[in-house]
Design a protein around this motif. Structure first.
Motif, PDB file in Angstrom:
ATOM      1  N   THR A 176       0.836  -1.197   0.000  1.00  0.00           N
ATOM      2  CA  THR A 176       0.000   0.000   0.000  1.00  0.00           C
ATOM      3  C   THR A 176       0.872   1.248   0.000  1.00  0.00           C
ATOM      4  O   THR A 176       1.830   1.348   0.751  1.00  0.00           O
ATOM      5  CB  THR A 176      -0.929   0.035   1.226  1.00  0.00           C
ATOM      6  N   ALA A 177       0.530   2.159  -0.857  1.00  0.00           N
ATOM      7  CA  ALA A 177       1.257   3.418  -0.929  1.00  0.00           C
ATOM      8  C   ALA A 177       0.657   4.403   0.068  1.00  0.00           C
ATOM      9  O   ALA A 177      -0.556   4.451   0.265  1.00  0.00           O
ATOM     10  CB  ALA A 177       1.162   3.985  -2.341  1.00  0.00           C
ATOM     11  N   SER A 178       1.508   5.170   0.701  1.00  0.00           N
ATOM     12  CA  SER A 178       1.006   6.164   1.636  1.00  0.00           C
ATOM     13  C   SER A 178       0.349   7.295   0.850  1.00  0.00           C
ATOM     14  O   SER A 178       0.724   7.572  -0.290  1.00  0.00           O
ATOM     15  CB  SER A 178       2.140   6.694   2.505  1.00  0.00           C
ATOM     16  N   PRO A 179      -0.632   7.955   1.464  1.00  0.00           N
ATOM     17  CA  PRO A 179      -1.319   9.039   0.747  1.00  0.00           C
ATOM     18  C   PRO A 179      -0.359  10.205   0.490  1.00  0.00           C
ATOM     19  O   PRO A 179       0.617  10.398   1.207  1.00  0.00           O
ATOM     20  CB  PRO A 179      -2.450   9.435   1.702  1.00  0.00           C
ATOM     21  N   ALA A 180      -0.672  10.975  -0.520  1.00  0.00           N
ATOM     22  CA  ALA A 180       0.156  12.123  -0.867  1.00  0.00           C
ATOM     23  C   ALA A 180       0.151  13.130   0.281  1.00  0.00           C
ATOM     24  O   ALA A 180      -0.894  13.449   0.848  1.00  0.00           O
ATOM     25  CB  ALA A 180      -0.360  12.769  -2.147  1.00  0.00           C
ATOM     26  N   HIS A 181       1.326  13.622   0.625  1.00  0.00           N
ATOM     27  CA  HIS A 181       1.477  14.516   1.774  1.00  0.00           C
ATOM     28  C   HIS A 181       0.650  15.794   1.620  1.00  0.00           C
ATOM     29  O   HIS A 181      -0.036  16.222   2.557  1.00  0.00           O
ATOM     30  CB  HIS A 181       2.957  14.861   1.956  1.00  0.00           C
ATOM     31  N   LEU A 182       0.694  16.404   0.458  1.00  0.00           N
ATOM     32  CA  LEU A 182      -0.060  17.642   0.253  1.00  0.00           C
ATOM     33  C   LEU A 182      -1.566  17.396   0.291  1.00  0.00           C
ATOM     34  O   LEU A 182      -2.331  18.250   0.750  1.00  0.00           O
ATOM     35  CB  LEU A 182       0.344  18.302  -1.059  1.00  0.00           C
ATOM     36  N   GLU A 183      -1.995  16.229  -0.168  1.00  0.00           N
ATOM     37  CA  GLU A 183      -3.420  15.898  -0.116  1.00  0.00           C
ATOM     38  C   GLU A 183      -3.884  15.791   1.335  1.00  0.00           C
ATOM     39  O   GLU A 183      -4.954  16.271   1.698  1.00  0.00           O
ATOM     40  CB  GLU A 183      -3.682  14.589  -0.863  1.00  0.00           C
ATOM     41  N   VAL A 184      -3.082  15.182   2.179  1.00  0.00           N
ATOM     42  CA  VAL A 184      -3.423  15.053   3.599  1.00  0.00           C
ATOM     43  C   VAL A 184      -3.485  16.423   4.250  1.00  0.00           C
ATOM     44  O   VAL A 184      -4.421  16.730   5.014  1.00  0.00           O
ATOM     45  CB  VAL A 184      -2.401  14.145   4.328  1.00  0.00           C
ATOM     46  N   LEU A 185      -2.531  17.278   3.939  1.00  0.00           N
ATOM     47  CA  LEU A 185      -2.545  18.639   4.491  1.00  0.00           C
ATOM     48  C   LEU A 185      -3.781  19.402   4.032  1.00  0.00           C
ATOM     49  O   LEU A 185      -4.411  20.127   4.824  1.00  0.00           O
ATOM     50  CB  LEU A 185      -1.277  19.392   4.087  1.00  0.00           C
ATOM     51  N   ALA A 186      -4.145  19.276   2.773  1.00  0.00           N
ATOM     52  CA  ALA A 186      -5.330  19.957   2.259  1.00  0.00           C
ATOM     53  C   ALA A 186      -6.593  19.468   2.964  1.00  0.00           C
ATOM     54  O   ALA A 186      -7.483  20.262   3.284  1.00  0.00           O
ATOM     55  CB  ALA A 186      -5.445  19.744   0.749  1.00  0.00           C
ATOM     56  N   GLN A 187      -6.675  18.198   3.231  1.00  0.00           N
ATOM     57  CA  GLN A 187      -7.838  17.667   3.952  1.00  0.00           C
ATOM     58  C   GLN A 187      -7.908  18.214   5.373  1.00  0.00           C
ATOM     59  O   GLN A 187      -8.982  18.554   5.869  1.00  0.00           O
ATOM     60  CB  GLN A 187      -7.806  16.143   3.961  1.00  0.00           C
ATOM     61  N   HIS A 188      -6.756  18.340   6.029  1.00  0.00           N
ATOM     62  CA  HIS A 188      -6.729  18.913   7.378  1.00  0.00           C
ATOM     63  C   HIS A 188      -7.182  20.370   7.364  1.00  0.00           C
ATOM     64  O   HIS A 188      -7.912  20.820   8.255  1.00  0.00           O
ATOM     65  CB  HIS A 188      -5.329  18.818   7.983  1.00  0.00           C
ATOM     66  N   VAL A 189      -6.757  21.122   6.353  1.00  0.00           N
ATOM     67  CA  VAL A 189      -7.161  22.526   6.243  1.00  0.00           C
ATOM     68  C   VAL A 189      -8.668  22.617   6.050  1.00  0.00           C
ATOM     69  O   VAL A 189      -9.340  23.439   6.685  1.00  0.00           O
ATOM     70  CB  VAL A 189      -6.406  23.214   5.083  1.00  0.00           C
ATOM     71  N   LEU A 190      -9.229  21.780   5.208  1.00  0.00           N
ATOM     72  CA  LEU A 190     -10.666  21.812   4.971  1.00  0.00           C
ATOM     73  C   LEU A 190     -11.450  21.477   6.237  1.00  0.00           C
ATOM     74  O   LEU A 190     -12.492  22.066   6.501  1.00  0.00           O
ATOM     75  CB  LEU A 190     -11.043  20.844   3.852  1.00  0.00           C
ATOM     76  N   VAL A 191     -10.942  20.562   7.017  1.00  0.00           N
ATOM     77  CA  VAL A 191     -11.638  20.176   8.247  1.00  0.00           C
ATOM     78  C   VAL A 191     -11.594  21.307   9.268  1.00  0.00           C
ATOM     79  O   VAL A 191     -12.569  21.559   9.978  1.00  0.00           O
ATOM     80  CB  VAL A 191     -11.006  18.886   8.833  1.00  0.00           C
ATOM     81  N   ARG A 192     -10.491  22.038   9.329  1.00  0.00           N
ATOM     82  CA  ARG A 192     -10.323  23.101  10.339  1.00  0.00           C
ATOM     83  C   ARG A 192     -10.993  24.427   9.976  1.00  0.00           C
ATOM     84  O   ARG A 192     -11.181  25.271  10.809  1.00  0.00           O
ATOM     85  CB  ARG A 192      -8.839  23.346  10.576  1.00  0.00           C
ATOM     86  N   ARG A 193     -11.367  24.608   8.715  1.00  0.00           N
ATOM     87  CA  ARG A 193     -12.011  25.855   8.307  1.00  0.00           C
ATOM     88  C   ARG A 193     -13.369  25.986   8.975  1.00  0.00           C
ATOM     89  O   ARG A 193     -14.144  25.042   9.017  1.00  0.00           O
ATOM     90  CB  ARG A 193     -12.219  25.878   6.808  1.00  0.00           C
ATOM     91  N   PRO A 194     -13.678  27.168   9.468  1.00  0.00           N
ATOM     92  CA  PRO A 194     -15.012  27.364  10.037  1.00  0.00           C
ATOM     93  C   PRO A 194     -16.067  27.332   8.933  1.00  0.00           C
ATOM     94  O   PRO A 194     -15.874  27.868   7.861  1.00  0.00           O
ATOM     95  CB  PRO A 194     -14.940  28.766  10.678  1.00  0.00           C
ATOM     96  N   GLY A 195     -17.131  26.613   9.206  1.00  0.00           N
ATOM     97  CA  GLY A 195     -18.215  26.505   8.244  1.00  0.00           C
ATOM     98  C   GLY A 195     -17.948  25.524   7.125  1.00  0.00           C
ATOM     99  O   GLY A 195     -18.671  25.509   6.140  1.00  0.00           O
ATOM    100  N   SER A 196     -16.916  24.740   7.239  1.00  0.00           N
ATOM    101  CA  SER A 196     -16.632  23.770   6.185  1.00  0.00           C
ATOM    102  C   SER A 196     -17.420  22.504   6.471  1.00  0.00           C
ATOM    103  O   SER A 196     -17.022  21.654   7.239  1.00  0.00           O
ATOM    104  CB  SER A 196     -15.140  23.444   6.100  1.00  0.00           C
ATOM    105  N   GLY A 197     -18.540  22.424   5.860  1.00  0.00           N
ATOM    106  CA  GLY A 197     -19.389  21.248   6.045  1.00  0.00           C
ATOM    107  C   GLY A 197     -19.439  20.461   4.770  1.00  0.00           C
ATOM    108  O   GLY A 197     -18.424  20.067   4.214  1.00  0.00           O
ATOM    109  N   ASP A 198     -20.633  20.261   4.269  1.00  0.00           N
ATOM    110  CA  ASP A 198     -20.812  19.499   3.035  1.00  0.00           C
ATOM    111  C   ASP A 198     -20.717  20.384   1.799  1.00  0.00           C
ATOM    112  O   ASP A 198     -20.990  19.927   0.704  1.00  0.00           O
ATOM    113  CB  ASP A 198     -22.169  18.793   3.060  1.00  0.00           C
ATOM    114  N   ASP A 199     -20.337  21.651   1.956  1.00  0.00           N
ATOM    115  CA  ASP A 199     -20.286  22.568   0.821  1.00  0.00           C
ATOM    116  C   ASP A 199     -18.957  22.513   0.083  1.00  0.00           C
ATOM    117  O   ASP A 199     -18.648  23.370  -0.705  1.00  0.00           O
ATOM    118  CB  ASP A 199     -20.560  24.011   1.276  1.00  0.00           C
ATOM    119  N   VAL A 200     -18.166  21.491   0.269  1.00  0.00           N
ATOM    120  CA  VAL A 200     -16.841  21.407  -0.358  1.00  0.00           C
ATOM    121  C   VAL A 200     -16.936  20.927  -1.757  1.00  0.00           C
ATOM    122  O   VAL A 200     -17.681  20.219  -2.226  1.00  0.00           O
ATOM    123  CB  VAL A 200     -15.917  20.447   0.445  1.00  0.00           C
TER     124      VAL A 200
END
Length: 94
Positions: free
Chosen positions: A70-94
């Motif tokens: 199994t290949a590890s996920p792309a580092h920048l993709e993981v960071l982008a997902q963390h940013v989306l989760v931490r944004r205020p109001g980031s719900g299902d509107d992504v």
């Protein structure tokens, strides 16, 4: 007979293939030894012990292959997902 290794095959891939080949050889050897041991032991639980040992070794081989396959996920993709989760109001509107 044609060689299975490609001329420009990455070193990591060769290492994984060698490890998988060794694991498969060990499992098949243990399987044949387990068959011989069943005949030698003649205990009431000897067949169960050999079967359990074979299953255990096969599971270990599977874990080893899964760890390297199994290949590890792309580092920048993981960071982008963390940013989306931490944004205020980031719900299902992504």
């Amino acid at each position: 007979m044609t060689p299975t290794a490609r001329p420009h095959q990455p070193r990591d891939e060769r290492v994984v293939l060698l490890a998988a080949g060794l694991a498969e050889l060990a499992v098949s050897t243990v399987g044949s030894v387990a068959g011989k041991m069943r005949g030698l032991l003649r205990r009431s639980d000897g067949a169960d012990l050999a079967r359990d040992a074979e299953r255990d070794l096969m599971a270990r081989g599977r874990l080893l292959l899964d760890r390297f396959a199994t290949a590890s996920p792309a580092h920048l993709e993981v960071l982008a997902q963390h940013v989306l989760v931490r944004r205020p109001g980031s719900g299902d509107d992504v």
